[in-house]
Design an enzyme around this catalytic site. Structure first.
Site, PDB file in Angstrom:
ATOM      1  CD  GLU A 120      -3.083  -1.016   2.064  1.00  0.00           C
ATOM      2  OE1 GLU A 120      -3.097  -0.119   2.925  1.00  0.00           O
ATOM      3  OE2 GLU A 120      -4.046  -1.789   1.884  1.00  0.00           O
ATOM      4  CD  GLU A 146      -3.645  -5.753   3.811  1.00  0.00           C
ATOM      5  OE1 GLU A 146      -4.463  -4.893   4.202  1.00  0.00           O
ATOM      6  OE2 GLU A 146      -2.404  -5.624   3.916  1.00  0.00           O
TER       7      GLU A 146
HETATM    8  C1  GCO Z   1      -3.548  -1.671   5.450  1.00  0.00           C
HETATM    9  C2  GCO Z   1      -2.459  -2.458   5.966  1.00  0.00           C
HETATM   10  C3  GCO Z   1      -2.774  -3.307   7.159  1.00  0.00           C
HETATM   11  C4  GCO Z   1      -3.950  -2.858   8.008  1.00  0.00           C
HETATM   12  C5  GCO Z   1      -5.234  -3.430   7.483  1.00  0.00           C
HETATM   13  C6  GCO Z   1      -6.404  -3.011   8.377  1.00  0.00           C
HETATM   14  O1  GCO Z   1      -4.136  -2.100   4.454  1.00  0.00           O
HETATM   15  O2  GCO Z   1      -3.778  -0.598   5.981  1.00  0.00           O
HETATM   16  O3  GCO Z   1      -1.980  -3.322   4.949  1.00  0.00           O
HETATM   17  O4  GCO Z   1      -1.554  -3.201   7.873  1.00  0.00           O
HETATM   18  O5  GCO Z   1      -3.759  -3.342   9.321  1.00  0.00           O
HETATM   19  O6  GCO Z   1      -5.499  -2.945   6.222  1.00  0.00           O
HETATM   20  O7  GCO Z   1      -6.515  -1.630   8.397  1.00  0.00           O
END
Ligand code: GCO
Length: 396
Positions: A160, A304
């Protein structure tokens, strides 16, 4: 037997984590210093996190017992290169043991090289505004490739990058807490250079594995008068990245919800929300996968997706709806090769600390004991069967 929704035969089923959020005591990182800085806004310090530095085999035993075929985690730059040009062989050997433990359990290691945190020496030199950051990240990737390239399954270069940029340089919530649109835009451009440097370094090293970046995406929507602001945000946060990855092996799509824009920017949610304040919006998976396929044109992996909350039934309903949407996209021929639920464990949620529960496994903050939730059993059933029943859970 009603017609179940079958996923591709080689589909990756996994859960995602990140070093700083689960390992514990990442004391040489910029986030460790940030968490102990007055005014940071951090609810908790990460501390021991989930003690996964020591308990990673317990975690992998759960992943195996659930029947997942892959596991996403990150390796920590602040541990691997604690000082400029000084590499910790002991740390690299530790990560070889973690990956060996994955392989011994028939689990594909999906490894992220940068997941939000920097070594303190990099942050002190300007972080993603340091002139040499792309060179440093390329050299870091070379060292990781040489040490671990024979064991990794997939590699995500930067997790990200758009979130690191907007949270750190526009919203001012993550380190270095800058609030400047132009610096945010410049960091996004730097991030794309860093990704290319890391990708090329990895490809030049031992091993043969897919390499890509993971991108935070959302279902962008606009109400009356919000179209212009929405398009401006989507261009900077998504499209500039999507157009840049056409030659990558894959793009990791990471989504949680939708974002609605009005004339003055994003507007609050009026419907059901998760503990993060996000709209309960599983539709985002189908939407973002379709959009990424259209604009990026490379293979995709959902690296994710999930929700934060104590109501595990709603988590099951969310995951079920998200996967049904993903299946519709697959049915239309979109090339998505896996789905990683965020997260295996309730873990350190950055500035929100341990207040958020994204895990399908809870962690006792005192004893570090792991307890799979019903959503873990549900997700394992889906993964083992590589399918969804034709009926959604009643709580949808
Ligand atoms: C993100 C990160 C994760 C977060 C998850 C929940 O996408 O922000 O990859 O570290 O913990 O997304 O917010």
């Amino acid at each position: 037997m009603t017609d179940a929704l079958i996923f591709p035969s080689d589909f990756l089923w996994g859960t995602a984590t990140a070093a700083h959020q689960i390992e514990g005591n990442n004391t040489n990182s910029d986030w460790w210093r940030f968490e102990h800085t007055p005014g940071s806004g951090c609810v908790d310090a990460s501390g021991d996190a989930c003690d996964s530095w020591h308990r990673y085999e317990d975690d992998l035993d759960i992943v195996k017992e659930l029947g997942l075929n892959s596991f996403r985690f990150s390796v920590e730059w602040a541990r691997i290169e604690p000082a400029r040009g000084e590499y910790s062989r002991a740390t690299l050997e530790h990560y070889r043991r973690v990956m060996g433990a994955c392989r011994d359990r028939g689990i594909l290691p999906v490894v992220t090289l940068h997941h939000f945190t920097l070594p303190q020496w990099v942050a002190e030199a300007g972080g993603f505004e340091a002139p040499d950051i792309a060179t440093w990240m390329g050299e870091y990737a070379t060292v990781v490739a040489e040490a671990l390239g024979d064991l990794v399954g997939l590699v995500c270069t930067i997790n990200e990058p758009n979130i690191v940029a907007i949270m750190g340089y526009y919203f001012g919530i993550f380190p270095p807490q800058v609030r400047d649109w132009d610096r945010f835009v410049a960091v996004n451009e730097t991030m794309r250079r860093c990704h290319v440097a890391m990708r090329d370094a990895l490809k030049a090293g031992p091993g043969d594995y897919p390499v890509g970046l993971t991108l935070s995406m959302t279902e962008y929507q606009a109400i009356e008068g919000g179209e212009e602001r929405m398009l401006k945000s989507r261009e900077e946060m998504e499209d500039a990245y999507l157009r840049s990855v056409a030659d990558d092996d894959f793009l990791g799509v990471q989504c949680y919800s939708r974002t609605v824009f009005g004339p003055d920017g994003a507007v609050g949610e009026t419907g059901e929300t998760t503990d993060m304040g996000y709209a309960y919006w599983p539709q985002c998976v189908e939407h973002t996968v379709r959009r990424a396929a259209e604009v990026a044109g490379c293979p995709l992996v959902v690296t994710e997706n999930g929700i934060s909350g104590a109501n595990d039934e709603r988590r099951i309903a969310y995951l079920d709806a998200a996967l049904r949407g993903l299946h519709r996209a697959l049915d239309d021929g979109i090339d998505c090769r896996g789905y990683f639920q965020w997260s295996l464990l309730d873990n350190f949620e950055w500035v929100l600390g341990y207040t958020q529960k994204f895990g399908i496994v809870s962690v006792d903050r005192e004893t570090m004991a792991r307890s799979p939730k019903p959503s873990a059993d549900w997700f394992g059933t889906v993964a083992r069967g590589n399918s969804l029943s034709s009926f959604a859970p009643s709580t949808n």
